[in-house]
Design an enzyme around this catalytic site. Structure first.
Site, PDB file in Angstrom:
ATOM      1  N   LYS A   1       1.153   2.200 -13.923  1.00 13.79           N
ATOM      2  CA  LYS A   1      -0.216   2.715 -13.994  1.00 13.79           C
ATOM      3  C   LYS A   1      -1.139   1.771 -14.778  1.00 13.79           C
ATOM      4  O   LYS A   1      -0.671   0.859 -15.473  1.00 13.79           O
ATOM      5  CB  LYS A   1      -0.186   4.118 -14.628  1.00 13.79           C
ATOM      6  CG  LYS A   1       0.535   5.165 -13.753  1.00 13.79           C
ATOM      7  CD  LYS A   1       0.400   6.574 -14.340  1.00 13.79           C
ATOM      8  CE  LYS A   1       1.094   7.607 -13.476  1.00 13.79           C
ATOM      9  NZ  LYS A   1       0.903   9.003 -13.988  1.00 13.79           N
TER      10      LYS A   1
ATOM     11  N   TYR B   1      -2.450  11.877  -4.815  1.00 12.40           N
ATOM     12  CA  TYR B   1      -2.171  13.029  -5.683  1.00 12.40           C
ATOM     13  C   TYR B   1      -2.708  14.332  -5.079  1.00 12.40           C
ATOM     14  O   TYR B   1      -3.005  15.273  -5.815  1.00 12.40           O
ATOM     15  CB  TYR B   1      -2.777  12.799  -7.067  1.00 12.40           C
ATOM     16  CG  TYR B   1      -1.914  11.953  -7.996  1.00 12.40           C
ATOM     17  CD1 TYR B   1      -0.638  12.374  -8.385  1.00 12.40           C
ATOM     18  CD2 TYR B   1      -2.379  10.743  -8.515  1.00 12.40           C
ATOM     19  CE1 TYR B   1       0.143  11.628  -9.245  1.00 12.40           C
ATOM     20  CE2 TYR B   1      -1.598   9.977  -9.380  1.00 12.40           C
ATOM     21  CZ  TYR B   1      -0.341  10.429  -9.742  1.00 12.40           C
ATOM     22  OH  TYR B   1       0.435   9.695 -10.610  1.00 12.40           O
TER      23      TYR B   1
ATOM     24  N   PHE C   1      -6.749  19.075 -14.187  1.00 12.61           N
ATOM     25  CA  PHE C   1      -6.747  17.678 -14.624  1.00 12.61           C
ATOM     26  C   PHE C   1      -6.966  16.685 -13.474  1.00 12.61           C
ATOM     27  O   PHE C   1      -6.923  15.475 -13.682  1.00 12.61           O
ATOM     28  CB  PHE C   1      -5.435  17.346 -15.357  1.00 12.61           C
ATOM     29  CG  PHE C   1      -4.179  17.613 -14.548  1.00 12.61           C
ATOM     30  CD1 PHE C   1      -3.737  16.720 -13.588  1.00 12.61           C
ATOM     31  CD2 PHE C   1      -3.428  18.765 -14.772  1.00 12.61           C
ATOM     32  CE1 PHE C   1      -2.584  16.956 -12.855  1.00 12.61           C
ATOM     33  CE2 PHE C   1      -2.262  19.021 -14.041  1.00 12.61           C
ATOM     34  CZ  PHE C   1      -1.843  18.102 -13.076  1.00 12.61           C
TER      35      PHE C   1
ATOM     36  N   ARG D   1      13.288   8.786 -12.381  1.00  8.17           N
ATOM     37  CA  ARG D   1      12.688   9.842 -13.215  1.00  8.17           C
ATOM     38  C   ARG D   1      13.348   9.854 -14.607  1.00  8.17           C
ATOM     39  O   ARG D   1      12.667  10.059 -15.612  1.00  8.17           O
ATOM     40  CB  ARG D   1      12.837  11.216 -12.550  1.00  8.17           C
ATOM     41  CG  ARG D   1      12.133  11.349 -11.196  1.00  8.17           C
ATOM     42  CD  ARG D   1      10.647  11.528 -11.277  1.00  8.17           C
ATOM     43  NE  ARG D   1      10.253  12.771 -11.915  1.00  8.17           N
ATOM     44  CZ  ARG D   1       9.003  13.229 -11.935  1.00  8.17           C
ATOM     45  NH1 ARG D   1       8.000  12.544 -11.351  1.00  8.17           N
ATOM     46  NH2 ARG D   1       8.699  14.350 -12.542  1.00  8.17           N
TER      47      ARG D   1
ATOM     48  N   THR E   1       6.766  13.759 -18.576  1.00  6.44           N
ATOM     49  CA  THR E   1       5.357  13.483 -18.267  1.00  6.44           C
ATOM     50  C   THR E   1       4.545  13.233 -19.531  1.00  6.44           C
ATOM     51  O   THR E   1       3.732  12.307 -19.587  1.00  6.44           O
ATOM     52  CB  THR E   1       4.754  14.693 -17.498  1.00  6.44           C
ATOM     53  OG1 THR E   1       5.599  14.982 -16.385  1.00  6.44           O
ATOM     54  CG2 THR E   1       3.352  14.395 -17.019  1.00  6.44           C
TER      55      THR E   1
ATOM     56  N   ARG F   1       8.213   6.040 -20.799  1.00  5.55           N
ATOM     57  CA  ARG F   1       7.023   6.731 -21.335  1.00  5.55           C
ATOM     58  C   ARG F   1       7.075   6.838 -22.853  1.00  5.55           C
ATOM     59  O   ARG F   1       6.045   6.699 -23.522  1.00  5.55           O
ATOM     60  CB  ARG F   1       6.875   8.096 -20.659  1.00  5.55           C
ATOM     61  CG  ARG F   1       6.293   7.967 -19.249  1.00  5.55           C
ATOM     62  CD  ARG F   1       6.400   9.233 -18.457  1.00  5.55           C
ATOM     63  NE  ARG F   1       5.538   9.225 -17.267  1.00  5.55           N
ATOM     64  CZ  ARG F   1       5.629  10.102 -16.274  1.00  5.55           C
ATOM     65  NH1 ARG F   1       6.530  11.074 -16.330  1.00  5.55           N
ATOM     66  NH2 ARG F   1       4.822  10.036 -15.236  1.00  5.55           N
TER      67      ARG F   1
ATOM     68  N   ASN G   1       0.122   7.629 -18.892  1.00  2.90           N
ATOM     69  CA  ASN G   1       1.564   7.727 -19.149  1.00  2.90           C
ATOM     70  C   ASN G   1       2.415   6.685 -18.416  1.00  2.90           C
ATOM     71  O   ASN G   1       3.568   6.911 -18.102  1.00  2.90           O
ATOM     72  CB  ASN G   1       2.057   9.165 -18.932  1.00  2.90           C
ATOM     73  CG  ASN G   1       1.901   9.639 -17.508  1.00  2.90           C
ATOM     74  OD1 ASN G   1       1.447   8.899 -16.645  1.00  2.90           O
ATOM     75  ND2 ASN G   1       2.284  10.875 -17.254  1.00  2.90           N
TER      76      ASN G   1
ATOM     77  N   HIS H   1       4.481   6.191 -12.587  1.00  4.34           N
ATOM     78  CA  HIS H   1       4.687   7.311 -11.663  1.00  4.34           C
ATOM     79  C   HIS H   1       6.019   7.105 -10.963  1.00  4.34           C
ATOM     80  O   HIS H   1       6.398   5.966 -10.668  1.00  4.34           O
ATOM     81  CB  HIS H   1       3.590   7.368 -10.593  1.00  4.34           C
ATOM     82  CG  HIS H   1       3.996   8.200  -9.399  1.00  4.34           C
ATOM     83  ND1 HIS H   1       3.906   9.568  -9.385  1.00  4.34           N
ATOM     84  CD2 HIS H   1       4.573   7.858  -8.223  1.00  4.34           C
ATOM     85  CE1 HIS H   1       4.383  10.025  -8.232  1.00  4.34           C
ATOM     86  NE2 HIS H   1       4.802   9.006  -7.508  1.00  4.34           N
TER      87      HIS H   1
ATOM     88  N   GLU I   1       5.274   9.301   0.007  1.00  3.55           N
ATOM     89  CA  GLU I   1       4.574   8.332  -0.841  1.00  3.55           C
ATOM     90  C   GLU I   1       4.845   6.891  -0.399  1.00  3.55           C
ATOM     91  O   GLU I   1       3.943   6.047  -0.460  1.00  3.55           O
ATOM     92  CB  GLU I   1       5.008   8.548  -2.300  1.00  3.55           C
ATOM     93  CG  GLU I   1       4.510   9.893  -2.843  1.00  3.55           C
ATOM     94  CD  GLU I   1       5.040  10.213  -4.239  1.00  3.55           C
ATOM     95  OE1 GLU I   1       5.802   9.413  -4.804  1.00  3.55           O
ATOM     96  OE2 GLU I   1       4.663  11.282  -4.757  1.00  3.55           O
TER      97      GLU I   1
END
Ligand code: RTP
Ligand code: MG
Length: 135
Positions: free
Chosen positions: A11, A51, A59, A87, A93, A104, A114, A117, A128
């Site tokens: 990100k 998203y 948010f 993950r 998150t 993270r 964060n 993704h 995706e």
């Protein structure tokens, strides 16, 4: 366990912090192979579409604004159990809740900024990956 593919994004906060290489090293050391990779500036429409599952969430506007605030690295990781493994490497998150040694925990600033993704299921991964790289 099956060989899987998952969609990963580094990100804008992590790109700005100059830690692309450190994050990629975590993936590679865990046995994930980078099989597609592109650095790009997401448009508002691309971030909203990506998203879309969150579009009713409070948010959503902040998430889209953040994801378009600078370049990202969009990539496909491949390996045994890649979706869950990615993950695990990412951590929770909210970086304040992320386990020690996760990406993270080590590189993220906040629940908004964060760092990474990762697809959260095989259905998400399929959608995706096709979204950014085609079928
Ligand atoms: P991601 O999709 O980015 O990999 O993150 P995730 O699965 O861990 O979390 P998800 O529930 O899919 O949420 C997507 C992103 O929205 C932001 N978020 N903010 N303020 C909040 O309560 C909140 N909840 C989620 C986060 O930046 C999260 O990565
Ligand atoms: Mg998610």
């Amino acid at each position: 366990m099956a060989v899987e593919r998952t969609l990963s994004i580094i990100k804008p906060d992590a790109v700005a912090k100059n830690v692309i290489g450190e994050i990629e090293t975590r993936f590679e050391k865990a046995g994930l192979k980078i099989v597609e990779m592109q650095m790009k500036q997401l448009s508002k429409e691309e971030a909203e579409g990506f998203y879309a599952e969150h579009k009713e969430r409070p948010f959503f506007a902040d998430l889209v604004a953040f994801m378009t605030s600078g370049p990202v690295v969009v990539q496909v990781l491949e390996g045994e159990n890649a979706i869950a493994l990615n993950r695990d490497l990412m951590g929770a998150t909210n970086p304040q809740e992320a386990a020690e040694g996760t990406i993270r925990r080590d590189f993220a600033e906040s629940i908004d900024a964060n760092a990474v993704h990762g697809s959260d299921s095989s259905a998400s991964a399929e959608r995706e990956i096709a979204y950014f790289f085609g079928a």
